[in-house]
Design an enzyme around this catalytic site. Structure first.
Site, PDB file in Angstrom:
ATOM      1  CG  ASN A 112     -42.092   9.323 -54.434  1.00 23.77           C
ATOM      2  OD1 ASN A 112     -43.088  10.643 -53.263  1.00 23.77           O
ATOM      3  ND2 ASN A 112     -42.477   8.841 -55.011  1.00 23.77           N
ATOM      4  CG  PHE A 116     -49.957  16.134 -56.146  1.00 20.80           C
ATOM      5  CD1 PHE A 116     -48.372  15.282 -55.478  1.00 20.80           C
ATOM      6  CD2 PHE A 116     -50.740  16.264 -56.603  1.00 20.80           C
ATOM      7  CE1 PHE A 116     -49.095  14.507 -58.031  1.00 20.80           C
ATOM      8  CE2 PHE A 116     -51.081  15.589 -57.346  1.00 20.80           C
ATOM      9  CZ  PHE A 116     -49.936  14.845 -58.184  1.00 20.80           C
ATOM     10  CB  SER A 181     -48.656  11.531 -58.130  1.00 25.54           C
ATOM     11  OG  SER A 181     -47.358  12.280 -59.064  1.00 25.54           O
ATOM     12  CG  ASN A 183     -47.712   9.127 -53.213  1.00 23.87           C
ATOM     13  OD1 ASN A 183     -47.886   7.446 -53.198  1.00 23.87           O
ATOM     14  ND2 ASN A 183     -46.242   9.026 -54.406  1.00 23.87           N
ATOM     15  CB  THR A 184     -53.468  12.137 -55.239  1.00 21.06           C
ATOM     16  OG1 THR A 184     -52.083  12.682 -54.727  1.00 21.06           O
ATOM     17  CG2 THR A 184     -54.148  12.986 -54.926  1.00 21.06           C
ATOM     18  CE  LYS A 218     -43.700  12.264 -64.079  1.00 19.14           C
ATOM     19  NZ  LYS A 218     -43.248  13.125 -63.611  1.00 19.14           N
ATOM     20  CG  ASN A 247     -45.547   9.852 -61.707  1.00 17.47           C
ATOM     21  OD1 ASN A 247     -44.275  10.318 -61.234  1.00 17.47           O
ATOM     22  ND2 ASN A 247     -46.289  10.890 -61.878  1.00 17.47           N
TER      23      ASN A 247
END
Ligand SMILES: Cc1cc2nc3c(=O)[nH]c(=O)nc-3n(C[C@H](O)[C@H](O)[C@H](O)COP(=O)(O)O)c2cc1C
Length: 335
Positions: A112, A116, A181, A183-184, A218, A247
């Protein structure tokens, strides 16, 4: 029935469309209540008492599944011992362009790159207040996972985390600081010691006094041992309450699909367990660990508990195994 009929039906749709479809169904109280008799877990042997909070069983909904807290009453009906909502950022944001979730059924995995997407503090707080007013706030502990706005500079990220922490404090049983994460852009740089301290210190200060809440960090599975040690030092120096490992990973060598984003599910299982074991060893088992990554069965769950986790979470396993997965894991753990 899930694997032979429901899952094949869902898997005909785009993964995010299927997710929204399932979430819409879960928002209908009668639907999740009708599953409850088969899914709910009620065995005192599985109770976990952590930070003075009672978790009916150790299996929680991992962050990202219910990003906006729209399905809170459902998680309890599906047997979860707790749920982690988010990642929530101060203001609403759309996330990355679609498509952004990809299934890899041959490897029981997902990639994915959501970025966010969420409703932001104002809307989510209104939602939480309405739930409390109507008496439908769940009876299971609710963790809240917080992050930074995509547009916020890394140097100023601390402000976003603090704003989310202060605004959501009345609703959270614990907080997860998401700095992992993929993806940021740049987010994972916040795992470096100085950057992490800048985020944690204001939160620790704001957490002093009466209504203090457990705060955990995390981490990504892509950190090498030296980097994990630096995060652990930060956690100890700031007297945080625990760590979530892990994560999604950016390492896609185990799967044939090379989409941008984070890989979750079975290929992550062993590595996240190794990280849990490493953290447990380095902290002498004293730091509470929430273990997540590739849990599908009771054996997977037991492996992570044996490695040192106190609580567990699932995301991808829930997609592949279906709504009775918590019950099945819990029954297996009791055995
Ligand atoms: C579609 C998707 C969205 C996710 N969104 C978030 C998120 O917003 N915040 C977060 O901390 N983790 C997020 N995660 C990571 C999960 O919480 C979990 O750490 C990871 O998927 C490993 O667990 P699993 O193998 O059981 O899926 C997401 C995972 C997936 C698959």
């Amino acid at each position: 029935m899930y694997k032979s009929i429901i899952r094949p039906f869902f898997f005909r749709f785009d993964a995010e469309e299927a997710h929204h479809f399932a979430m819409n169904a879960l928002r209908v109280p009668l639907f999740s209540k009708s599953i409850a008799p088969f899914a709910k877990v009620n065995n005192p042997q599985l109770n976990v008492n952590l930070w003075g909070i009672n978790f009916g069983n150790p299996i929680g909904v991992a962050a990202g599944f219910d990003k906006d807290g729209t399905c809170l009453p459902a998680w309890e009906n599906l047997g979860f011992g707790y749920a982690e909502i988010g990642t929530i950022t101060p203001r609403p944001q759309p996330g990355n362009p679609l498509p952004r979730i990809f299934r890899i059924p041959s490897h029981q995995a997902l990639i994915n790159r959501m970025g966010f997407p969420n409703d932001g503090l104002e809307t989510i707080i209104k939602r939480f207040d309405a739930l409390k007013k109507s008496g439908k706030w769940p009876h299971i502990p609710i963790g809240i996972n917080i992050g930074k706005q995509k547009s916020t500079l890394l140097d100023e990220a601390g402000k976003d985390y603090l704003e989310c922490f202060l605004a959501l404090k009345p609703y959270a049983d614990y907080f997860a600081i998401n700095i992992s994460s993929p993806n940021t852009p740049g987010l994972r740089q916040l795992q470096q010691k100085d950057a992490l301290n800048q985020i944690l210190r204001p939160i620790v200060e704001a957490n002093l006094g009466g209504d203090s809440k457990p705060v955990v960090v995390k981490i990504a599975p892509d950190l090498v041992e030296k980097d994990i040690m630096a995060v652990l030092e930060c956690i100890m120096e700031n007297q945080l309450h625990g760590i979530i490992a892990t994560n999604t990973t950016i390492d896609k060598t185990a799967v044939p699909l090379k989409e941008d984003g984070g890989l979750s599910g079975a290929p992550l299982r062993q590595h996240s367990t190794d990280i849990i074991r490493f953290i447990s060893k380095e902290t002498g088992g004293k730091l509470p660990i929430i273990g997540v990554g590739g849990i599908f069965t009771a054996d997977d769950a037991k492996e992570k508990l044996d490695a040192g986790a106190s609580l567990l979470q699932i995301y991808t396993g829930f997609i592949y195994e279906g709504p009775l997965v918590v019950r099945s894991i819990c029954d297996g753990l009791v055995k």
